[in-house]
Scaffold this motif. Structure first.
Motif, PDB file in Angstrom:
ATOM      1  N   UNK A 145       0.811  -1.217   0.000  1.00 14.01           N
ATOM      2  CA  UNK A 145       0.000   0.000   0.000  1.00 14.01           C
ATOM      3  C   UNK A 145       0.847   1.273   0.000  1.00 14.01           C
ATOM      4  N   UNK A 146       2.133   1.143  -0.272  1.00 13.40           N
ATOM      5  CA  UNK A 146       3.053   2.278  -0.115  1.00 13.40           C
ATOM      6  C   UNK A 146       2.631   3.496  -0.924  1.00 13.40           C
ATOM      7  N   UNK A 147       2.180   3.303  -2.142  1.00 16.26           N
ATOM      8  CA  UNK A 147       1.870   4.440  -3.017  1.00 16.26           C
ATOM      9  C   UNK A 147       0.384   4.519  -3.357  1.00 16.26           C
ATOM     10  N   UNK A 148      -0.470   3.942  -2.523  1.00 13.35           N
ATOM     11  CA  UNK A 148      -1.894   3.918  -2.835  1.00 13.35           C
ATOM     12  C   UNK A 148      -2.693   4.805  -1.891  1.00 13.35           C
ATOM     13  N   UNK A 149      -3.808   5.311  -2.413  1.00 11.86           N
ATOM     14  CA  UNK A 149      -4.722   6.135  -1.626  1.00 11.86           C
ATOM     15  C   UNK A 149      -5.974   5.310  -1.297  1.00 11.86           C
ATOM     16  N   UNK A 150      -6.637   5.691  -0.212  1.00  6.91           N
ATOM     17  CA  UNK A 150      -7.727   4.864   0.305  1.00  6.91           C
ATOM     18  C   UNK A 150      -9.058   5.610   0.350  1.00  6.91           C
ATOM     19  N   UNK A 151     -10.126   4.809   0.287  1.00 12.61           N
ATOM     20  CA  UNK A 151     -11.467   5.262   0.647  1.00 12.61           C
ATOM     21  C   UNK A 151     -11.717   4.780   2.074  1.00 12.61           C
ATOM     22  N   UNK A 152     -12.120   5.679   2.916  1.00 12.13           N
ATOM     23  CA  UNK A 152     -12.480   5.330   4.290  1.00 12.13           C
ATOM     24  C   UNK A 152     -13.993   5.427   4.427  1.00 12.13           C
ATOM     25  N   UNK A 153     -14.619   4.376   4.973  1.00 14.47           N
ATOM     26  CA  UNK A 153     -16.066   4.341   5.148  1.00 14.47           C
ATOM     27  C   UNK A 153     -16.389   4.458   6.631  1.00 14.47           C
ATOM     28  N   UNK A 154     -17.427   5.208   6.954  1.00 17.94           N
ATOM     29  CA  UNK A 154     -17.840   5.407   8.342  1.00 17.94           C
ATOM     30  C   UNK A 154     -17.996   4.084   9.069  1.00 17.94           C
ATOM     31  N   UNK A 155     -17.623   4.070  10.343  1.00 18.22           N
ATOM     32  CA  UNK A 155     -17.769   2.866  11.178  1.00 18.22           C
ATOM     33  C   UNK A 155     -19.103   2.845  11.905  1.00 18.22           C
ATOM     34  N   UNK A 156     -20.046   3.667  11.456  1.00 18.31           N
ATOM     35  CA  UNK A 156     -21.346   3.758  12.132  1.00 18.31           C
ATOM     36  C   UNK A 156     -22.054   2.410  12.208  1.00 18.31           C
ATOM     37  N   UNK A 157     -21.846   1.567  11.192  1.00 14.21           N
ATOM     38  CA  UNK A 157     -22.508   0.270  11.180  1.00 14.21           C
ATOM     39  C   UNK A 157     -21.816  -0.781  12.013  1.00 14.21           C
TER      40      UNK A 157
END
Length: 308
Positions: A187-199
């Motif tokens: 994952x050194x050069x990758x960007x992420x989508x973060x999803x809410x932990x509400x669930x």
């Protein structure tokens, strides 16, 4: 002082569930002044306000919350004894059932549940309530939902729980921007989508934080619904349960699953309902149907144990 009669206790239980004098009166088929009078008698008997008005909502006190579980279960047992047993026929049931699911649960569990209902030729009105992890217990206890599924662990003797599916996390990305082989630098050069932990899915955020990847988060969203389309159009990566990733790959064949370079398991998806004595025949049938539709094949013979 005389003990409360069954009608008074039933009024208390319904008021706890409805949180409204008017709604409680409608369900009990009495007038609102009758409910108010009964509440006054109960307050005198228990030496507590039991409910305090906040705007249009009757909020239970701590004492009321302590009383509700035992009284609800006792009344349910009395009703079961004095009522004529129902020969429940799923094909004849057309009532409403409320199912609590997170957005990710809707996407992965609703299709097999609806298919199972079709196989039994059952025609209930199934209403799905969007579930926040911290509201599961209250919704089930009050009866605003009949059944809920979540990865959140709710350790309470007030509810019945059974594990239905293990949760293993993976990485998902576009096949046009594949991840390198699994390793500490994948994952050194990758960007992420973060999803809410509400669930209740807290593992992705914890993993991003523990492995120093939070600075690489490029997008934060509340729901998983739009994530596969975003991944297909970008080089972004998301961490999510394997069973959800497999569903997304079915929708978007260009997506690719990659194994994580570190352990990726969390608490399992569990199914929650009220205790056995408090369930109607329709709720018992629906619980068994859902377990059969979504369970991952492990032995669930212990599922009647409320503490699992």
């Amino acid at each position: 002082m005389a003990l409360p009669d069954l009608n008074q206790l039933r009024t208390f239980v319904v008021l706890y569930e409805m949180r409204s004098l008017t709604a409680a009166a409608d369900r009990l088929h009495v007038t609102q002044p009758t409910v108010s009078y009964t509440l006054a008698r109960l307050r005198e008997r228990f030496g507590d306000d039991l409910f305090r008005r906040e705007g249009h909502v009757m909020v239970p006190t701590t004492r009321a919350t302590q009383l509700f579980g035992p009284l609800h279960e006792a009344l349910a047992q009395i009703d079961a004894v004095v009522s004529v047993p129902d020969n429940f026929e799923p094909a004849q049931f057309t009532g409403e059932l409320m199912l609590g699911l997170t957005s990710i649960g809707e996407q992965t569990f609703l299709p097999p549940i609806m298919a199972a209902l079709a196989r039994e030729a059952a025609g209930p009105h199934l209403q799905v309530e969007r579930l926040d992890a911290d509201q599961v217990e209250d919704g089930l206890i009050r009866g605003t939902i009949d059944l809920a599924m979540t990865v959140s662990l709710i350790a309470t003797p007030s509810l019945w729980r059974t594990r239905v599916r293990a949760v293993e996390y993976v990485a998902l990305s576009s096949g046009s921007h594949p991840l390198p082989p699994t390793g500490p630098r994948m994952f050194a050069d990758r960007r992420f989508v973060r999803v809410s932990a509400r669930g209740g899915h807290v593992f992705p955020l914890r993993a991003l934080s523990e492995h120093g990847l939070l600075p690489q988060v490029a997008l934060t969203v509340e729901e998983y619904a739009t994530v596969p389309a975003v991944l297909e159009a970008t080089d972004l990566v998301v961490l999510l349960p394997r069973h959800v990733a497999e569903v997304f790959c079915g929708w978007f064949p260009g997506l690719r699953i990659a194994e994580l370079p570190w352990p990726g398991q969390s608490t399992p998806v569990s199914l929650y309902t009220r205790r056995e004595a408090s369930l109607s025949p329709a709720q018992r049938w629906f619980r068994a149907l859902v377990v059969g539709a979504v369970a991952d094949g492990v032995d669930h013979t212990d599922r009647a144990d409320p503490t699992d």
